[in-house]
Design an enzyme around this catalytic site. Structure first.
Site, PDB file in Angstrom:
ATOM      1  N   HIS A   1       6.008  -2.229   2.472  1.00 46.51           N
ATOM      2  CA  HIS A   1       6.760  -1.013   2.776  1.00 46.51           C
ATOM      3  C   HIS A   1       8.225  -1.396   2.942  1.00 46.51           C
ATOM      4  CE1 HIS A   1       8.190   2.420   5.160  1.00 46.51           C
ATOM      5  NE2 HIS A   1       7.097   3.082   4.804  1.00 46.51           N
TER       6      HIS A   1
ATOM      7  N   ASP B   1       3.108  -6.187   9.697  1.00 43.34           N
ATOM      8  CA  ASP B   1       3.265  -4.737   9.772  1.00 43.34           C
ATOM      9  C   ASP B   1       1.866  -4.145   9.870  1.00 43.34           C
ATOM     10  OD1 ASP B   1       3.519  -2.034   9.313  1.00 43.34           O
ATOM     11  OD2 ASP B   1       4.530  -2.225   7.373  1.00 43.34           O
TER      12      ASP B   1
ATOM     13  N   GLN C   1      -0.871   0.345   8.952  1.00 45.55           N
ATOM     14  CA  GLN C   1      -2.079   0.804   8.281  1.00 45.55           C
ATOM     15  C   GLN C   1      -3.295  -0.044   8.649  1.00 45.55           C
ATOM     16  OE1 GLN C   1      -2.007   3.575   6.653  1.00 45.55           O
ATOM     17  NE2 GLN C   1       0.214   3.820   6.536  1.00 45.55           N
TER      18      GLN C   1
ATOM     19  N   CYS D   1       7.601   4.541  -0.237  1.00 46.44           N
ATOM     20  CA  CYS D   1       8.468   3.522   0.378  1.00 46.44           C
ATOM     21  C   CYS D   1       8.036   2.127  -0.045  1.00 46.44           C
ATOM     22  CB  CYS D   1       8.491   3.651   1.896  1.00 46.44           C
ATOM     23  SG  CYS D   1       9.270   5.157   2.479  1.00 46.44           S
TER      24      CYS D   1
END
Length: 416
Positions: A133, A210, A213, A374
């Site tokens: 992302h 990250d 998700q 993104c």
């Protein structure tokens, strides 16, 4: 013949009772029942979260930490209790390792600014995947420009799977940071974070994940994963907007300078000099989003009560069904078919642009995402301008993917 634990969990999962907790799912769009397949962008909110948000404003609202009166102490207690709830959710050693931010994007910028910028040297390398992302690309580019470091990206496999050799072949003695998603927001690929963490440690590199998700779809234990930082946003975890979480190892947080200056992050201030509070407050300058953090706590309680294993089993069943049904649509190509994927189903159709697909099926009440998500470097690698993306949540049903497929047949009739 017996049934597996996953099958048993799916049988016990009461999706209709869960859907009843989400008021927006009962509304109509363009005269049709809402089919919400855009949870990866932002999940809907259960009544329990909205009630907690309202109660924080109507029953105990006051500024936190500095007040000595009843409301301030009540707000402070409720606010600080969420650190413990989040720590339990992700397997952190202590609530003192939980920093509240405005979202995952701020958390990643905080890491790049406060850890990477002071330490990186010219020609040091930051290694990311092609599937990141933008929030896990741009902050590293910005810090690289300031320090003379370089951002490099490793590729994915043909089906969107993670290939360890693609990563290890790019590691050099200059690799200082490895930053990856737990789950790709386009491909749905689940990255083997624990294995990558071992590789990062062997290379002497910091490991940043990250988790936007990841934490919403599966159990997470940051201690077992072995990473150094894990970040996520509340709004994808059925919580409010404007709140995120940065988990960092306590020893690393203790060494980092503050991200912003102001109230609450200080120890002692004089005109000539200031000293700073210990983490996590050191990184939370100013009045925080008090009610929103409290509502995040309600969201954590909500998914914990359902059970992350149960959520994963339900969503895996839905994803398997989604792939089966979508594969039957003429001219549809699935993008990202790695085994064990999670969260999303991206696709294209040979007869229509993803934006047209999304617009037409919206008239049937079906909400999906269309665009580059993104993730423009990944789109460039796939030689695609964009994809359509359907994503799942705790409330998603097989019938909703039946409606998606029915709506896509309408797209083919119009454009085919």
């Amino acid at each position: 013949m017996g049934i597996s634990m996953d099958e048993m969990t799916t049988k016990l999962y009461d999706v209709e009772a869960i859907r009843a907790d989400f008021p927006i799912l009962s509304r109509e769009v363009h005269g049709k029942p809402l089919v919400y397949l855009d949870s990866a962008a932002s999940a809907q909110k259960p009544r329990q979260v909205m009630d907690a948000l309202m109660l924080a404003y109507t029953d105990t609202y006051s500024n936190v930490h500095r007040g000595l009166h009843f409301l301030s102490e009540a707000s402070t207690d409720a606010y600080e209790a969420v650190r413990g709830s989040v720590a339990s959710l992700i397997g952190a050693a202590s609530g003192d390792e939980i920093v509240f931010t405005s979202g995952a994007t701020m958390a990643l910028n905080l890491i790049s600014r406060c850890w990477a910028e002071p330490l990186l040297q010219p020609n040091d390398e930051i290694l990311i995947s092609i599937a990141e992302h933008h929030a896990n690309i741009v902050p590293w580019q910005m810090v690289a420009e300031k320090t003379g470091a370089t951002v490099r990206a490793f590729d994915m496999g043909p089906d969107g799977a993670f290939v360890m050799a693609n990563l290890t072949d790019m590691i050099t003695p200059k690799t200082r940071i490895i930053a990856i998603p737990h789950v790709s927001n386009v491909l749905g690929t689940v990255f083997p974070v624990a294995e990558i963490s071992k590789v990062a440690k062997q290379a002497g590199a910091l490991m940043v994940v990250d988790g936007c998700q990841g934490v919403v779809h599966m159990p997470v234990d940051v201690t077992a994963l072995g990473c150094d930082f894990y970040v996520f946003s509340a709004h994808k975890l059925y919580g409010p907007n404007g709140v995120g979480v940065l988990w960092g190892r306590a020893d690393i947080l203790a060494e980092m300078p503050p991200y912003m200056g102001g109230g609450d992050m200080i120890d002692r201030v004089t005109i000539e000099h200031s000293t700073y509070a210990e983490p996590p407050v050191r990184f939370e300058a100013g009045t925080p989003p008090i009610a929103e953090v409290i509502a995040l706590g309600a969201a954590v309680d909500y998914v914990t009560n359902i059970g992350m294993e149960a959520i994963r089993a339900h969503e895996q069943d839905i994803l398997s069904y989604a792939h089966q049904r979508l594969s039957s649509v003429e001219g549809l190509q699935l993008i990202g078919t790695a085994p064990g994927k999670s969260g999303v189903v991206s696709f294209t159709m040979d007869c229509a642009h993803p934006h047209d697909i999304s617009t037409i099926i919206d008239n049937n009440g079906v909400a999906i995402r269309a665009g580059h998500h993104c993730a423009q470097p990944l789109m460039d690698r796939l030689d695609l301008p964009s994809t359509a993306r359907a994503s799942v949540g705790v409330y998603t049903t097989r019938a909703e993917f039946d409606m998606l497929v029915e709506s896509l047949e309408k797209v083919r009739r119009i454009f085919g």
